[in-house]
Design a protein around this motif. Sequence first.
Motif, PDB file in Angstrom:
ATOM      1  N   ASN A  76      74.456  63.803 -10.384  1.00 19.16           N
ATOM      2  CA  ASN A  76      73.167  63.260 -10.804  1.00 19.16           C
ATOM      3  C   ASN A  76      73.071  63.295 -12.325  1.00 19.16           C
ATOM      4  N   ASP A  77      72.094  62.587 -12.878  1.00 20.25           N
ATOM      5  CA  ASP A  77      72.026  62.422 -14.329  1.00 20.25           C
ATOM      6  C   ASP A  77      71.870  63.727 -15.096  1.00 20.25           C
ATOM      7  N   ASN A  78      71.284  64.737 -14.475  1.00 20.29           N
ATOM      8  CA  ASN A  78      71.120  66.013 -15.173  1.00 20.29           C
ATOM      9  C   ASN A  78      72.238  66.999 -14.827  1.00 20.29           C
ATOM     10  N   GLU A  79      73.249  66.535 -14.100  1.00 21.60           N
ATOM     11  CA  GLU A  79      74.322  67.418 -13.648  1.00 21.60           C
ATOM     12  C   GLU A  79      75.573  67.265 -14.498  1.00 21.60           C
ATOM     13  N   TRP A  80      76.508  68.155 -14.247  1.00 15.12           N
ATOM     14  CA  TRP A  80      77.661  68.354 -15.120  1.00 15.12           C
ATOM     15  C   TRP A  80      78.620  67.178 -15.196  1.00 15.12           C
ATOM     16  N   GLY A  81      79.062  66.940 -16.442  1.00 15.39           N
ATOM     17  CA  GLY A  81      80.180  66.050 -16.671  1.00 15.39           C
ATOM     18  C   GLY A  81      81.460  66.862 -16.790  1.00 15.39           C
ATOM     19  N   SER A  82      82.506  66.215 -17.291  1.00 16.27           N
ATOM     20  CA  SER A  82      83.810  66.885 -17.347  1.00 16.27           C
ATOM     21  C   SER A  82      83.828  68.059 -18.314  1.00 16.27           C
ATOM     22  N   LEU A  83      83.108  67.962 -19.432  1.00 17.32           N
ATOM     23  CA  LEU A  83      83.107  69.075 -20.377  1.00 17.32           C
ATOM     24  C   LEU A  83      82.562  70.344 -19.726  1.00 17.32           C
ATOM     25  N   ALA A  84      81.472  70.210 -18.985  1.00 15.27           N
ATOM     26  CA  ALA A  84      80.912  71.371 -18.299  1.00 15.27           C
ATOM     27  C   ALA A  84      81.848  71.855 -17.194  1.00 15.27           C
ATOM     28  N   ALA A  85      82.577  70.932 -16.561  1.00 16.40           N
ATOM     29  CA  ALA A  85      83.549  71.333 -15.541  1.00 16.40           C
ATOM     30  C   ALA A  85      84.680  72.144 -16.174  1.00 16.40           C
ATOM     31  N   TRP A  86      85.154  71.706 -17.334  1.00 16.76           N
ATOM     32  CA  TRP A  86      86.211  72.469 -18.013  1.00 16.76           C
ATOM     33  C   TRP A  86      85.681  73.821 -18.470  1.00 16.76           C
ATOM     34  N   ALA A  87      84.420  73.875 -18.915  1.00 18.62           N
ATOM     35  CA  ALA A  87      83.818  75.158 -19.270  1.00 18.62           C
ATOM     36  C   ALA A  87      83.746  76.073 -18.047  1.00 18.62           C
ATOM     37  N   TRP A  88      83.409  75.496 -16.903  1.00 21.56           N
ATOM     38  CA  TRP A  88      83.387  76.254 -15.645  1.00 21.56           C
ATOM     39  C   TRP A  88      84.761  76.849 -15.374  1.00 21.56           C
ATOM     40  N   GLY A  89      85.809  76.073 -15.601  1.00 19.05           N
ATOM     41  CA  GLY A  89      87.164  76.572 -15.387  1.00 19.05           C
ATOM     42  C   GLY A  89      87.502  77.742 -16.291  1.00 19.05           C
ATOM     43  N   TYR A  90      87.056  77.676 -17.546  1.00 17.60           N
ATOM     44  CA  TYR A  90      87.239  78.815 -18.450  1.00 17.60           C
ATOM     45  C   TYR A  90      86.625  80.080 -17.844  1.00 17.60           C
ATOM     46  N   SER A  91      85.428  79.957 -17.294  1.00 19.85           N
ATOM     47  CA  SER A  91      84.741  81.127 -16.735  1.00 19.85           C
ATOM     48  C   SER A  91      85.434  81.661 -15.491  1.00 19.85           C
TER      49      SER A  91
END
Length: 421
Positions: A224-239
């Motif tokens: 959805n428009d307020n949900e994660w794109g790829s940058l946030a997905a890569w940040a998730w992977g870091y965590s």
Amino acid sequence: MKKLFFIAILLLLNTQLSFSQFEPNYDESKIPNFDIPDPLTTFDGQKITRKGQWKRIRRPELYTFFEENVYGKIPAEFNDFSAKILEQGENAINGKAKRRQVELSFDRNGRTLHFTMLIYLPKNVKKAPLFLGYNFLGNHTVADDENILISEAWARNSDKYGISGNKFTSATRGIRTNRWAIEEIIDAGFGLATIYYGEVDPDKDDFTDGVHSLLYSQGQQKPNDNEWGSLAAWAWGYSRAMDYFEKSKDINSSKVVVFGHSRLGKAALWAGATDERFAAVISNDSGCGGAALSKRKVGETVGRINESFPHWFSGNFKAYNNNEEALPIDQHELLALIAPRPLYVASAQEDQWADPKGEFLSAHYASEVYKLFKKDGIATDEMPMTNQPIPNTLAYHIRTGIHDVTDYDWEQYIQWAQKQL
């Protein structure tokens, strides 16, 4: 020459080209007039003067804006994984390091995601501090080490490009050693962990084959428009890598430095903002949507980056295409979200697309928040000379050269991390 040819081909395949007419501005006299949002003044005008106010009032509202309007929210809690050691060796990097390759697996809604971490740890340190960073071209490219496994995602790419797996492997193994000063990192008493970013989320405008799809509701095909794109997905992977480090007996999880170059520098900054377990953050040439001020409109702009890479940010961020003046925030406030933890912002003199001055000014304006915590930042708005680092808690340098990661960069990062941690 063969390896250089493959690098050129891979970079071309990994870059989404925009064919629209776009003339970037590099002329300081043509920068529009704009106000710098005060990181220590709330959206409703309240002045922040104490650390408690920052933590309780200002930081949460800034974080929420970036989460909902720039990088996107993760729609559900999602951090359960299984870990499997795929390979390990005790005599890596000229006998100075241990090597471990670990597959993390995530299951949700009938789908599974795997990604593999390559970890080098110094033999002479019982619990090593660590640099963590994504790589662009596969784990096997960061070191000339025939024991490094080729990821399934990368093998699929080799078939897609019409190159047999064996040829692809032999041509690309070790081609990015120039970006990873592994032996110097090990000699300094640090470890290194790296992940091929395409395993977490393939870098293309297609949300069907990365981590996003594991959290879709029935019938959903994109965030959805307020949900994660790829940058946030890569940040998730870091965590998720950090989750693993916390369970590892030979890694000091309280001293993990998250590092990223270019688009992955943007992801590292967002990871540092979202996950306060990271002890320090390094942004290398992260540019628009990373360390550079958006409102300057120098080099790459919000409109251009959203057109060229529509999958990187939340859908809501597109409301600011060619409309940066409407942003109630700017990227110095992303940097401020990392305070008071150590942060290093670095630029390259010839990398005008990433707006080095905008990156420097962003660090300067974020320094007000570091000052609140009695930490040294960038006091002056006059850029330093090239190759003259400011190695404070909030650090900066601009080096000679192009958009890249060099031995000079790593020399500064290692010395700075040793001092800060």
